[in-house]
Enzyme design. Structure first.
Site, PDB file in Angstrom:
ATOM      1  N   GLU A   1      50.108  42.546  42.556  1.00 23.81           N
ATOM      2  CA  GLU A   1      50.996  43.074  43.594  1.00 23.81           C
ATOM      3  C   GLU A   1      50.727  44.548  43.861  1.00 23.81           C
ATOM      4  O   GLU A   1      50.785  45.000  45.007  1.00 23.81           O
ATOM      5  CB  GLU A   1      52.471  42.853  43.248  1.00 23.81           C
ATOM      6  CG  GLU A   1      53.365  43.323  44.363  1.00 23.81           C
ATOM      7  CD  GLU A   1      54.600  42.473  44.581  1.00 23.81           C
ATOM      8  OE1 GLU A   1      55.377  42.850  45.464  1.00 23.81           O
ATOM      9  OE2 GLU A   1      54.785  41.456  43.896  1.00 23.81           O
TER      10      GLU A   1
ATOM     11  N   GLY B   1      55.968  43.502  49.499  1.00 19.90           N
ATOM     12  CA  GLY B   1      55.541  42.170  49.109  1.00 19.90           C
ATOM     13  C   GLY B   1      56.608  41.147  49.469  1.00 19.90           C
ATOM     14  O   GLY B   1      57.790  41.349  49.182  1.00 19.90           O
TER      15      GLY B   1
ATOM     16  N   HIS C   1      47.356  31.654  36.413  1.00 21.77           N
ATOM     17  CA  HIS C   1      46.791  32.247  35.195  1.00 21.77           C
ATOM     18  C   HIS C   1      45.804  31.253  34.599  1.00 21.77           C
ATOM     19  O   HIS C   1      46.186  30.174  34.150  1.00 21.77           O
ATOM     20  CB  HIS C   1      47.917  32.605  34.222  1.00 21.77           C
ATOM     21  CG  HIS C   1      48.968  33.450  34.874  1.00 21.77           C
ATOM     22  ND1 HIS C   1      48.750  34.757  35.229  1.00 21.77           N
ATOM     23  CD2 HIS C   1      50.224  33.158  35.281  1.00 21.77           C
ATOM     24  CE1 HIS C   1      49.836  35.248  35.801  1.00 21.77           C
ATOM     25  NE2 HIS C   1      50.745  34.288  35.853  1.00 21.77           N
TER      26      HIS C   1
ATOM     27  N   GLY D   1      47.369  41.471  59.684  1.00 17.97           N
ATOM     28  CA  GLY D   1      48.099  41.429  60.942  1.00 17.97           C
ATOM     29  C   GLY D   1      48.973  42.663  61.096  1.00 17.97           C
ATOM     30  O   GLY D   1      49.117  43.457  60.171  1.00 17.97           O
ATOM     31  N   SER D   2      49.585  42.801  62.253  1.00 19.52           N
ATOM     32  CA  SER D   2      50.431  43.973  62.500  1.00 19.52           C
ATOM     33  C   SER D   2      51.799  43.855  61.840  1.00 19.52           C
ATOM     34  O   SER D   2      52.454  44.862  61.586  1.00 19.52           O
ATOM     35  CB  SER D   2      50.601  44.199  64.001  1.00 19.52           C
ATOM     36  OG  SER D   2      51.197  43.063  64.603  1.00 19.52           O
TER      37      SER D   2
END
Length: 140
Positions: A64, A83, A90, A109-110
């Site tokens: 992350e 996020g 894993h 993307g925007s």
């Protein structure tokens, strides 16, 4: 051709992360490529689970961290990234050493970005495969 809209150095990104979870886990950005962002994380007491193996949550935090920073570098200065969803598979256990994460865009993307983060060990074996979906919003 580079995908980055914001200019930053490895030192800038590591300095920006001071006093955060990244420092507590020993995460260090090591390379800014044309389309990738790379970081390392040691397998140490702070990143292990009670049985002595690399904690899946530590791998998720590395994923992350990389994906969020990379997403931010692909936006204008007036935007901020959060996020939305993280998927982490894993695949291999690890007791010591260091892991390396590499974030690569799937979609920039925007308003939404999707990143793949591959975490490998010193022998380049896949430890964790992650996908991070990130929301891009105007900073208010």
């Amino acid at each position: 051709m580079s995908i980055w809209k914001r200019h930053a150095t490895v030192d800038d990104l590591n300095a920006f992360s001071q006093n955060t979870l990244s420092v507590a886990l020993g995460i260090k950005i090591t390379e800014i490529g044309e389309r990738t962002l790379t970081a390392t994380m040691p397998v140490m007491e702070a990143t292990k689970q009670p049985m002595g193996f690399l904690h899946g949550g530590a791998s998720a935090a590395l994923a992350e961290t990389l994906g969020s920073i990379a997403a931010s570098l692909c936006t204008e200065d007036s935007n901020i990234c959060f996020g939305l969803e993280l998927n982490a598979s894993h695949l291999k256990s690890k007791r010591s050493g260091e892991v390396t994460g590499v974030a690569t865009p799937i979609r920039i993307g925007s308003s939404v970005q999707v990143w793949e983060i591959r975490i490998t060990d010193e022998t380049n074996e896949l430890v964790c495969l992650s996908r991070l979906t990130v929301a891009v919003r105007k900073m208010s």
